[in-house]
Design a protein around this motif. Structure first.
Motif, PDB file in Angstrom:
ATOM      1  N   GLN A  17      18.046  11.367  27.714  1.00 40.88           N
ATOM      2  CA  GLN A  17      18.403  12.650  27.097  1.00 40.88           C
ATOM      3  C   GLN A  17      17.170  13.286  26.461  1.00 40.88           C
ATOM      4  O   GLN A  17      16.933  14.485  26.592  1.00 40.88           O
ATOM      5  CB  GLN A  17      19.497  12.442  26.053  1.00 40.88           C
ATOM      6  CG  GLN A  17      19.958  13.749  25.406  1.00 40.88           C
ATOM      7  CD  GLN A  17      20.954  13.506  24.279  1.00 40.88           C
ATOM      8  OE1 GLN A  17      20.950  12.435  23.677  1.00 40.88           O
ATOM      9  NE2 GLN A  17      21.797  14.493  24.017  1.00 40.88           N
ATOM     10  N   GLY A  18      16.366  12.479  25.749  1.00 40.45           N
ATOM     11  CA  GLY A  18      15.161  13.009  25.108  1.00 40.45           C
ATOM     12  C   GLY A  18      14.146  13.509  26.119  1.00 40.45           C
ATOM     13  O   GLY A  18      13.538  14.567  25.946  1.00 40.45           O
ATOM     14  N   ILE A  19      13.964  12.716  27.176  1.00 42.28           N
ATOM     15  CA  ILE A  19      13.019  13.137  28.228  1.00 42.28           C
ATOM     16  C   ILE A  19      13.477  14.440  28.871  1.00 42.28           C
ATOM     17  O   ILE A  19      12.694  15.350  29.137  1.00 42.28           O
ATOM     18  CB  ILE A  19      12.884  12.020  29.278  1.00 42.28           C
ATOM     19  CG1 ILE A  19      12.193  10.792  28.665  1.00 42.28           C
ATOM     20  CG2 ILE A  19      12.097  12.510  30.490  1.00 42.28           C
ATOM     21  CD1 ILE A  19      12.194   9.571  29.565  1.00 42.28           C
ATOM     22  N   GLY A  20      14.798  14.553  29.097  1.00 43.56           N
ATOM     23  CA  GLY A  20      15.329  15.776  29.699  1.00 43.56           C
ATOM     24  C   GLY A  20      15.109  16.983  28.812  1.00 43.56           C
ATOM     25  O   GLY A  20      14.727  18.059  29.287  1.00 43.56           O
ATOM     26  N   ARG A  21      15.352  16.812  27.500  1.00 47.26           N
ATOM     27  CA  ARG A  21      15.149  17.938  26.581  1.00 47.26           C
ATOM     28  C   ARG A  21      13.671  18.317  26.479  1.00 47.26           C
ATOM     29  O   ARG A  21      13.334  19.489  26.363  1.00 47.26           O
ATOM     30  CB  ARG A  21      15.708  17.588  25.207  1.00 47.26           C
ATOM     31  CG  ARG A  21      17.218  17.450  25.186  1.00 47.26           C
ATOM     32  CD  ARG A  21      17.773  17.440  23.782  1.00 47.26           C
ATOM     33  NE  ARG A  21      19.234  17.338  23.778  1.00 47.26           N
ATOM     34  CZ  ARG A  21      19.971  17.433  22.693  1.00 47.26           C
ATOM     35  NH1 ARG A  21      19.392  17.621  21.509  1.00 47.26           N
ATOM     36  NH2 ARG A  21      21.290  17.336  22.768  1.00 47.26           N
ATOM     37  N   LEU A  22      12.815  17.296  26.502  1.00 49.99           N
ATOM     38  CA  LEU A  22      11.383  17.582  26.455  1.00 49.99           C
ATOM     39  C   LEU A  22      10.943  18.363  27.699  1.00 49.99           C
ATOM     40  O   LEU A  22      10.189  19.332  27.607  1.00 49.99           O
ATOM     41  CB  LEU A  22      10.598  16.273  26.357  1.00 49.99           C
ATOM     42  CG  LEU A  22       9.081  16.398  26.151  1.00 49.99           C
ATOM     43  CD1 LEU A  22       8.780  17.095  24.821  1.00 49.99           C
ATOM     44  CD2 LEU A  22       8.426  15.022  26.194  1.00 49.99           C
ATOM     45  N   ALA A  23      11.470  17.949  28.844  1.00 48.18           N
ATOM     46  CA  ALA A  23      11.145  18.652  30.082  1.00 48.18           C
ATOM     47  C   ALA A  23      11.671  20.087  30.045  1.00 48.18           C
ATOM     48  O   ALA A  23      10.996  21.032  30.485  1.00 48.18           O
ATOM     49  CB  ALA A  23      11.724  17.899  31.278  1.00 48.18           C
ATOM     50  N   LEU A  24      12.895  20.249  29.509  1.00 50.19           N
ATOM     51  CA  LEU A  24      13.462  21.593  29.388  1.00 50.19           C
ATOM     52  C   LEU A  24      12.617  22.468  28.476  1.00 50.19           C
ATOM     53  O   LEU A  24      12.340  23.630  28.783  1.00 50.19           O
ATOM     54  CB  LEU A  24      14.894  21.497  28.859  1.00 50.19           C
ATOM     55  CG  LEU A  24      15.623  22.836  28.632  1.00 50.19           C
ATOM     56  CD1 LEU A  24      15.755  23.600  29.943  1.00 50.19           C
ATOM     57  CD2 LEU A  24      16.991  22.597  27.995  1.00 50.19           C
ATOM     58  N   TYR A  73       6.662  27.200  29.588  1.00 51.39           N
ATOM     59  CA  TYR A  73       5.927  27.647  30.772  1.00 51.39           C
ATOM     60  C   TYR A  73       6.427  29.019  31.245  1.00 51.39           C
ATOM     61  O   TYR A  73       5.635  29.908  31.568  1.00 51.39           O
ATOM     62  CB  TYR A  73       6.074  26.628  31.892  1.00 51.39           C
ATOM     63  CG  TYR A  73       5.455  27.069  33.197  1.00 51.39           C
ATOM     64  CD1 TYR A  73       4.079  27.040  33.397  1.00 51.39           C
ATOM     65  CD2 TYR A  73       6.265  27.531  34.237  1.00 51.39           C
ATOM     66  CE1 TYR A  73       3.525  27.466  34.598  1.00 51.39           C
ATOM     67  CE2 TYR A  73       5.726  27.952  35.435  1.00 51.39           C
ATOM     68  CZ  TYR A  73       4.349  27.914  35.610  1.00 51.39           C
ATOM     69  OH  TYR A  73       3.797  28.347  36.800  1.00 51.39           O
ATOM     70  N   LEU A  74       7.756  29.188  31.236  1.00 50.86           N
ATOM     71  CA  LEU A  74       8.319  30.461  31.673  1.00 50.86           C
ATOM     72  C   LEU A  74       7.966  31.597  30.706  1.00 50.86           C
ATOM     73  O   LEU A  74       7.703  32.725  31.140  1.00 50.86           O
ATOM     74  CB  LEU A  74       9.838  30.339  31.817  1.00 50.86           C
ATOM     75  CG  LEU A  74      10.325  29.437  32.955  1.00 50.86           C
ATOM     76  CD1 LEU A  74      11.847  29.279  32.893  1.00 50.86           C
ATOM     77  CD2 LEU A  74       9.904  30.020  34.310  1.00 50.86           C
ATOM     78  N   ILE A  75       7.940  31.288  29.406  1.00 51.50           N
ATOM     79  CA  ILE A  75       7.533  32.300  28.427  1.00 51.50           C
ATOM     80  C   ILE A  75       6.091  32.706  28.672  1.00 51.50           C
ATOM     81  O   ILE A  75       5.751  33.897  28.673  1.00 51.50           O
ATOM     82  CB  ILE A  75       7.724  31.756  26.993  1.00 51.50           C
ATOM     83  CG1 ILE A  75       9.213  31.608  26.676  1.00 51.50           C
ATOM     84  CG2 ILE A  75       7.053  32.675  25.982  1.00 51.50           C
ATOM     85  CD1 ILE A  75       9.493  30.903  25.360  1.00 51.50           C
ATOM     86  N   ARG A  76       5.243  31.700  28.895  1.00 56.88           N
ATOM     87  CA  ARG A  76       3.836  32.001  29.177  1.00 56.88           C
ATOM     88  C   ARG A  76       3.707  32.834  30.454  1.00 56.88           C
ATOM     89  O   ARG A  76       2.930  33.794  30.524  1.00 56.88           O
ATOM     90  CB  ARG A  76       3.047  30.697  29.327  1.00 56.88           C
ATOM     91  CG  ARG A  76       1.562  30.915  29.662  1.00 56.88           C
ATOM     92  CD  ARG A  76       0.844  29.599  29.914  1.00 56.88           C
ATOM     93  NE  ARG A  76      -0.528  29.818  30.295  1.00 56.88           N
ATOM     94  CZ  ARG A  76      -0.937  30.119  31.521  1.00 56.88           C
ATOM     95  NH1 ARG A  76      -0.034  30.261  32.482  1.00 56.88           N
ATOM     96  NH2 ARG A  76      -2.216  30.313  31.780  1.00 56.88           N
TER      97      ARG A  76
END
Length: 514
Positions: A21-28, A34-37
């Protein structure tokens, strides 16, 4: 052992980063950042960039990388044709790249009279010992050493060497014509030009014509061409590019290394082979720089002989294939060119460099038209505007560090430059079309037509290339009646991976009636 997961988890609001769950949230979170940039970059490129005043495709301008994707697919140059049709003569095709199809852009980008614009080869590992990739200082030295090999004096010495291979081509085509099957002219033109240039560069033919089959050189070049789009993609997406190179297989990945090893060995054999002194080939002239300020060392000779092989053979064979195809697709042009050659020469032994240049006006117009509609190098040769104040290119203000070019396919296929540009019409190059205001081609902007480039880095071997093309085409037309096989009716629909990806050009050939 100390457990660090607690402090880490507390730092991120109680989320255990070691859990799925933590890895998934970090990836999200990383994806959102990245999308904001990406959005900020897109807004800047479209509305605040110094090039915002130049029109172009918004998506290409906003998002870097689309250029490489289309290049990898082999359709980038065709997109440039579309863009210039839609947006005009000056188009911003990327965030920091501008393409021009105005004639004056040639001088402003590539010509003399201003500081040299450095070349730009995204995604390629450059051998700076090759003249095309060299620094300004080395380029001057290399060109001084190499130019004598392409002088009028050298061409006169080289003509007997070249005729050997042209005559052998005609002999092999006669043999093939007796089989009653269509012949792949791309293959035979390639054998001819590669054998010919290998002899001039290394004193060693590759035996393509003699044996009628491919060789290590041709195979390696084919593999390198397959890698070019992957290299371009890797310049924008390095991790994906590395994976694609791995999937390409060791034969393709190692092609460049194998090719250079082969070329280097041939160079050393030629330099230190005392059996062929003063034969008047490329190496003979270049070796005369030894002991002078512009001397070329062994590794420099190897790199540039390798370059001469590719530039002097693949491009010539491409043009010969293109002009053959378009002549066969244009019956009146084929008839007129054939009649001109056969009326001018009583035998093919009379066909010489000087006479084909002086006496075959219509055939020369066919070659010029082929260079326009099917340029052997259909790309835009990228340059970078040097640091300093903005420059004027074709009347447009361009800031420093901008990539600029004249994309040949787009420039040569534009209605802004030529009347009926997608048609093969040799008549546009005849004197009457250039002098008679009533001619539909009178207003063609022929000064956009620079297939060998211009300026200090124009093609050093263009005179030799034209001599080869005139002589080979004249001898083929003098000796044979040609007809296009139905399987090659749409041969011109090809991809471009730096060079044209040419399928077989199947032609029925029959010895002319005497």
């Amino acid at each position: 052992m100390a457990d660090f997961s607690g402090p880490i988890a507390s730092t991120f609001g109680g989320i255990d980063l070691t859990s799925w769950q933590g890895i998934g949230r970090l990836a999200l979170g990383a994806t959102i950042l990245y999308l904001i940039r990406l959005c900020f970059v897109a807004v800047y490129n479209l509305y605040f960039h110094p090039l915002r005043h130049i029109p172009g495709p918004p998506l290409w301008i906003a998002l870097g990388g689309l250029r490489s994707i289309y290049k990898m697919r082999g359709i980038l140059e065709f997109k440039y044709v579309e863009f210039h049709e839609k947006y005009g003569e000056v188009v911003r095709v990327n965030a920091d790249e501008v393409a021009f199809i105005r004639p004056e852009a040639w001088k402003d980008i590539y010509g003399h009279g201003h500081a040299e614009f450095p070349k730009h080869f995204p995604g390629l590992k450059l051998d700076t010992k090759k003249i095309v990739f060299s620094s300004s200082k080395d380029h001057f030295r290399y060109r001084r050493a190499m130019l004598p090999a392409f002088s009028d004096k050298a061409l006169r010495l080289q003509e007997p060497l070249i005729r050997v291979y042209i005559d052998l081509l005609i002999k092999r085509l006669r043999e093939m014509s007796e089989l009653g099957k269509p012949i792949n002219m791309v293959r035979w033109y390639n054998f001819t030009t590669f054998d010919l240039i290998a002899d001039l560069a290394y004193g060693t033919p590759l035996q393509g014509l003699a044996e009628g089959k491919s060789n290590a050189w041709l195979d390696n070049i084919g593999n390198i061409i397959k890698l070019l789009p992957i290299m371009a993609f890797a310049s924008v997406f390095p991790m994906v590019g590395t994976a694609l190179q791995f999937l390409a297989g060791p034969q393709i990945r190692n092609a460049e290394k194998k090719h250079y090893s082969f070329a280097s060995q041939m160079t050393m054999d030629r330099i230190y082979n005392k059996k062929q002194p003063d034969r008047g080939d490329f190496m003979d002239f270049m070796l005369r720089s030894r002991g002078q300020d512009h001397e070329m060392k062994d590794d420099e000779l190897a790199s540039n002989a390798d370059l001469i092989m590719l530039a002097g053979s693949e491009t010539t064979a491409t043009l010969l294939s293109g002009v053959t195809y378009w002549l066969l697709k244009t019956p009146h042009a084929l008839k007129k060119a054939t009649e001109e050659v056969r009326a001018t020469f009583k035998s093919d032994d009379e066909i010489t460099f000087d006479d084909t240049r002086a006496k075959l006006t219509y055939m020369m117009a066919c070659l010029q038209e082929a260079l326009r509609i099917f340029p052997p190098l259909p790309l835009g040769m990228l340059r970078i505007v040097p640091d300093g104040p903005p420059v004027q290119i074709a009347g447009v203000t361009i800031p420093p560090k901008t990539q600029v070019s004249v994309p040949q396919l787009a420039a040569f296929h534009s209605e802004r430059n030529y009347h009926r540009p997608t048609e093969f019409i040799p008549e546009r190059w005849l004197p009457e079309s250039t002098l008679d205001p009533k001619s539909p081609f009178f207003n063609d902007r022929r000064d956009i037509h620079k297939p060998f480039s211009v300026g200090r880095r124009d093609c050093i071997g263009q005179n030799l290339a034209m001599h080869e093309m005139r002589s080979i085409l004249a001898k083929v037309l003098w000796n044979f009646d040609l007809k296009l096989d139905e399987s090659s009716n749409n041969w011109h629909n090809q991809k471009i991976l730096a060079l044209w990806v040419k399928p077989p050009l199947q032609v029925h050939i029959k010895q002319r009636a005497t």
